[in-house]
Design an enzyme around this catalytic site. Structure first.
Site, PDB file in Angstrom:
ATOM      1  CG  ASP A  75      -2.037  -1.026   1.074  1.00  0.00           C
ATOM      2  OD1 ASP A  75      -1.871  -1.965   0.284  1.00  0.00           O
ATOM      3  OD2 ASP A  75      -3.070  -0.901   1.754  1.00  0.00           O
ATOM      4  CD  GLU A 118      -4.826  -3.746  -3.043  1.00  0.00           C
ATOM      5  OE1 GLU A 118      -3.804  -4.428  -2.932  1.00  0.00           O
ATOM      6  OE2 GLU A 118      -5.568  -3.432  -2.092  1.00  0.00           O
TER       7      GLU A 118
END
Length: 888
Positions: A455, A528
């Site tokens: 992330d 994602e």
């Protein structure tokens, strides 16, 4: 004195036979016949437990790999299904926080007498004290981290002529909060954590012997003279180790496909490990003409070659190993600092796939892995992303074999994401893990890219620099990214990928209308992204939610959603009620959910195909499958049931595909092959709800290789019903059907409230209106199937479905059962499903499954549709119809 020789790779293979095939010298996989027990239950001393003749009658028999809970489940300790309802909470036990013993006895063949003996631990979660024959050979400061191999020289402690006892005292990982704790297996907001935090032996334990010197971890790297692929320049590397206390001279011999040979002398100091390399500049035979090239499946054959290496000391072969590898070259380039384009063998490739997750208890089997890879391939995906959930060699070999690309790297959201909090010991685990994975995965043909962060880039820049140094030293042959999101790394710059959401329900038009390039629309490479929940069919739901809890607000339902912001399906449910109408029953809700899942996931993948290389270079659906039975983020459910999401995905990624743009009202063709198609024909037909034709148009099209092309736009059409259908058809010059694609559309537009967007969704101010679909006039179907065709262990049926009525048969669903009233045959591959049929239209659907999965029964085909007239429909003796569930 104990000696740690190497800290290398993550798991090799779970199958003993497979490992023996790869390693021709002696290798003992310590897989079966382990005993497991809590150190609280059995408080005996380590020196007693690790000696022969210790009584383990009360211990649990397990096979490795296994976590603590997986071992307990295998021994049927619990009298309930941990997946049903909220039963997972019942697994909690204070003993799980204390050490557990894993004990195994073994003997060595007489032929290994006097050789150097190495114990390899392929994945301890999280740390272990290790004892062999009553002697402690390593402690928990040395042996920790699931993504490492620890290699221990146990020559001094081995019993060559009798029984040996290996005992591991393992303590599970601890994560007191998200940013501090152990560098273990993490899950974030996917699922509840298993209460043992996957503590145990999560990959192989093996004994290997060497006669002084060993060679391991071969790497074959390819460079072409692009764009030509006529000659492959191969660079061969391997690690060579001296396992003795004296200097050794060895000859490392190699072969490619038993056709090309090469060798090199090497001098090794005591216990020295070094890299040995063979370059095509020096070894001219490594310039291979007309090579057998590995391609992702949509571009060509996934050809695999074989490299064999031997270490020879004096006149003796110490060890010989071989591996398969792909002659292929992976590259990438950055476009305007925003999009990263990946290139295989000089050809750009639009990446479309989904994110893998292993079983919540880390249970694996080669059969299950192949079943899932086959489903991925059937959906026409070309990549699997594995975020910090490393698999075994069996998985990667399957991806190599099926031509499936793999993206992997370190995981998000937990301790791995916060190196600024690591102490020296944790940093050591991280770096050893990185080198381990590099050695292990670098020769896999399917590996496309490695991510040093998920992330965000590593928050400590020195950590990223150290990762990159390791990866350069170990010659990682593929692209490297600092992160799976768009944050610019202070070390390596822009990633060219993004994680801008959504992760929650959004309508089909969302993907083409994010004009600001702030959110999850069709631009860049989305590592994602997802339109949220995927509601399983009723047959799966009742396996994990009690029938009296089949409500979207029940505690059991909510427990099987995600966590945090994803703990409910309320955003999806609100859209479903507004768009399709309030549900009258759980089955009515599920049927509508399949339609909403289908259209949302199809639109996402189509949009990226439509805009390929223009603004978009790739997209990964979050996720592929759930680690346990869940309601969100999967393309097929835990029981491998393919439902609405699956077939929307499969339809959207057809290699030659006709589609409709929700934004522009255009009809386009997407070609994912590396060849041009001419003399194609596109036909569009618009139907009202009553089945009347309101518009039709046919147009020729020629499309270049790996391209998308607009063919024409649909005009404004008068007299349309509130909801209506668009049928698209693509045929070749001989009339062969290449693609057929149905859309249900609304005269009321979806309106997105972009100003209220957040990191996981964009809300709607107004919804489309599909409620008229519940009043489609009923129609009759005729169903028959041809005689089954058995090929090897596979059975295929051709099922013919004809719409004999006057209205569109909407969302026709075909199931294959284990006999009348039996369960579904799973896994199963349908050539298409959830189809619609124009009046008078016939479609042939192929159904394929492994013969053993029919459990000796005669398959029975059951068909449903939203508006089926069961009384007027006809079928043969092995087929029947269900009432159209969505009709109120």
């Amino acid at each position: 004195m104990k000696k740690i020789i190497l800290t290398l790779i993550l798991p090799l293979c779970f199958q003993q036979a497979f490992s023996q095939a790869r390693q021709e010298n002696f290798q003992l996989m310590l897989k079966d016949d382990w005993k497991m027990q809590s150190a609280v239950t059995d408080a005996a001393s380590a020196d007693k437990i690790s000696k022969e003749n210790y009584d383990t009658q009360s211990w649990y028999k397990v096979s490795v790999p296994t976590t603590i809970i997986a071992g307990l489940l295998a021994n049927k300790v619990y009298d309930f299904d941990p997946f049903m309802g909220r039963n997972l909470k019942k697994l909690s036990d204070p003993k799980l926080d204390k050490p557990w013993w894993f004990r195994r006895e073994f003997t060595l063949p007489a032929a290994e007498n006097g050789k150097n003996v190495i114990l390899r631990l392929h994945g301890i979660n999280y740390k272990a004290n290790i004892w062999l024959n009553g002697v402690k050979i390593a402690d928990s400061t040395q042996t920790k981290g699931p993504f490492r191999i620890i290699q221990l020289d146990v020559t001094k402690h081995i019993n060559y002529t009798g029984n040996n006892v290996l005992a591991l005292q393992i303590t599970r990982p601890f994560t007191p909060n998200k940013s501090k704790g152990d560098l273990a297996i993490d899950y974030a907001d996917w699922i509840p954590y298993p209460p043992d935090y996957n503590g145990g032996i999560v990959n192989n334990v093996e004994i290997k012997t060497y006669d002084k010197v060993g060679v391991q971890y071969p790497l074959v790297t390819t460079r072409f003279d692009l764009p030509s692929l006529a000659v492959a320049h191969l660079y061969v590397d391997a690690q060579v180790t001296n396992y003795t206390n004296t200097a050794q001279d060895a000859v490392i011999k190699g072969q490619i496909n038993s056709e090309v040979s090469f060798e090199q002398k090497v001098h090794l100091l005591p216990h020295e490990s070094k890299n040995v390399d063979f370059s095509p500049e020096i070894y001219k035979q490594l310039n291979i003409k007309n090579p057998r090239i590995w391609w992702p499946w949509q571009y060509g054959k996934a050809e695999l070659n074989r490299v064999e290496l031997s270490a020879v000391v004096g006149a003796k072969v110490s060890n010989t190993l071989w591996e398969k590898f792909g002659i292929r070259q992976m590259d990438s380039k950055l476009i305007d600092n925003e999009s990263r384009e990946f290139i295989v063998n000089g050809k750009p490739i639009l990446i479309r796939g989904a994110a893998w997750s292993p079983d919540i208890f880390q249970r694996r089997s080669p059969e299950r892995q192949e079943q899932e890879v086959k489903l991925v391939r059937d959906m026409n995906m070309n990549i699997i992303r594995s975020e910090g959930k490393m698999e075994d060699d069996s998985f990667y070999d399957l991806c190599d074999q099926y031509g499936m690309l793999v993206m992997t790297g370190w995981m998000c959201c937990g301790v791995w994401q916060h190196p600024e909090h690591w102490n020296a010991a944790e940093r050591k685990v991280a770096m050893a893990s990185d080198s381990s994975v590099m050695y292990w995965l670098r020769n896999k043909a399917s590996l496309m890219v490695w991510l040093n962060g998920s992330d965000m880039p590593p928050t400590d820049t020195s950590v990223e620099r150290d990762y990159l140094k390791i990866e350069k030293t170990l010659k990682w042959p593929n692209p490297l990214l600092s992160t799976a999101n768009e944050t610019k790394s202070k070390v390596s710059g822009y990633s060219g990928v993004k994680m801008a959401g959504p992760y929650e329900w959004v309508p089909p038009i969302y993907w083409e209308t994010d004009a600001t390039h702030k959110f999850g629309g069709t631009w860049s490479f989305a590592t994602e992204i997802s339109p949220g929940p995927s509601i399983p069919p009723y047959e799966s739901l009742i396996k994990f939610i009690p029938k009296d809890s089949l409500s979207t607000s029940s505690p059991a339902w909510l427990y099987h959603c995600g966590t945090g912001s994803f703990g409910t399906t309320k955003v999806f449910d609100k859209a479903l009620a507004n768009r399709y109408g309030e549900s009258t029953s759980i089955k009515n809700y599920i049927a509508k959910a399949q339609a909403q899942n289908y259209e949302a996931h199809r639109a996402m993948m189509e949009a990226y195909g439509f805009k390929k290389y223009n603004t978009a270079t790739g997209v990964v659906q979050w996720m592929l499958a759930n680690p346990w039975p869940g309601l969100i983020w999967h393309t097929y459910d835990y029981y491998l049931y393919p439902a609405g999401t699956y077939f929307g995905m499969k339809k959207s990624m057809e290699p030659l595909h006709v589609m409709y743009s929700y934004k522009s009202n255009e009809v386009a063709v997407i070609n994912s092959y590396l060849k041009k198609f001419g003399d194609l024909q596109v036909k569009a037909t618009v139907y009202n709800i009553d089945g009347s034709v309101k518009y039709t148009k046919t147009a020729p099209v020629t499309i270049e290789a790996d391209a998308s092309k607009v063919v024409f736009a649909l005009p404004a059409i008068t007299g349309l019903s509130p909801a209506y259908f668009v049928r698209l058809q693509l045929t070749d010059s001989r009339g062969k059907l290449e693609s057929i694609n149905w859309y249900w559309l609304s005269q009321k537009a979806e309106v997105l409230n972009w100003k209220k967007s957040n990191w996981y969704t964009t809300p709607e101010s107004a919804y489309a209106d599909y409620t008229a679909l519940q009043q489609i006039p009923k129609t009759a179907l005729k169903l028959s199937h041809a005689q089954e065709v058995i090929k090897g262990d596979s059975t295929t049926h051709a099922v013919t479905i004809t719409n004999t009525g006057k209205s569109v048969a909407f969302f026709v669903h075909l199931r294959a059962l284990k006999g009348k009233d039996g369960d579904d045959i799973l896994p199963v591959i349908f050539s298409d499903n959830y189809i619609s049929l124009a009046p008078g239209e016939t479609r042939v659907i192929k159904c394929t499954y492994s013969s053993k999965d029919a459990a000796g029964t005669t398959p029975y085909f059951l068909t449903s549709a939203w508006n089926i007239d069961v009384v007027k429909s006809k079928s043969d003796q092995q087929a029947a119809f269900e009432e159209g569930l969505p009709v109120n």
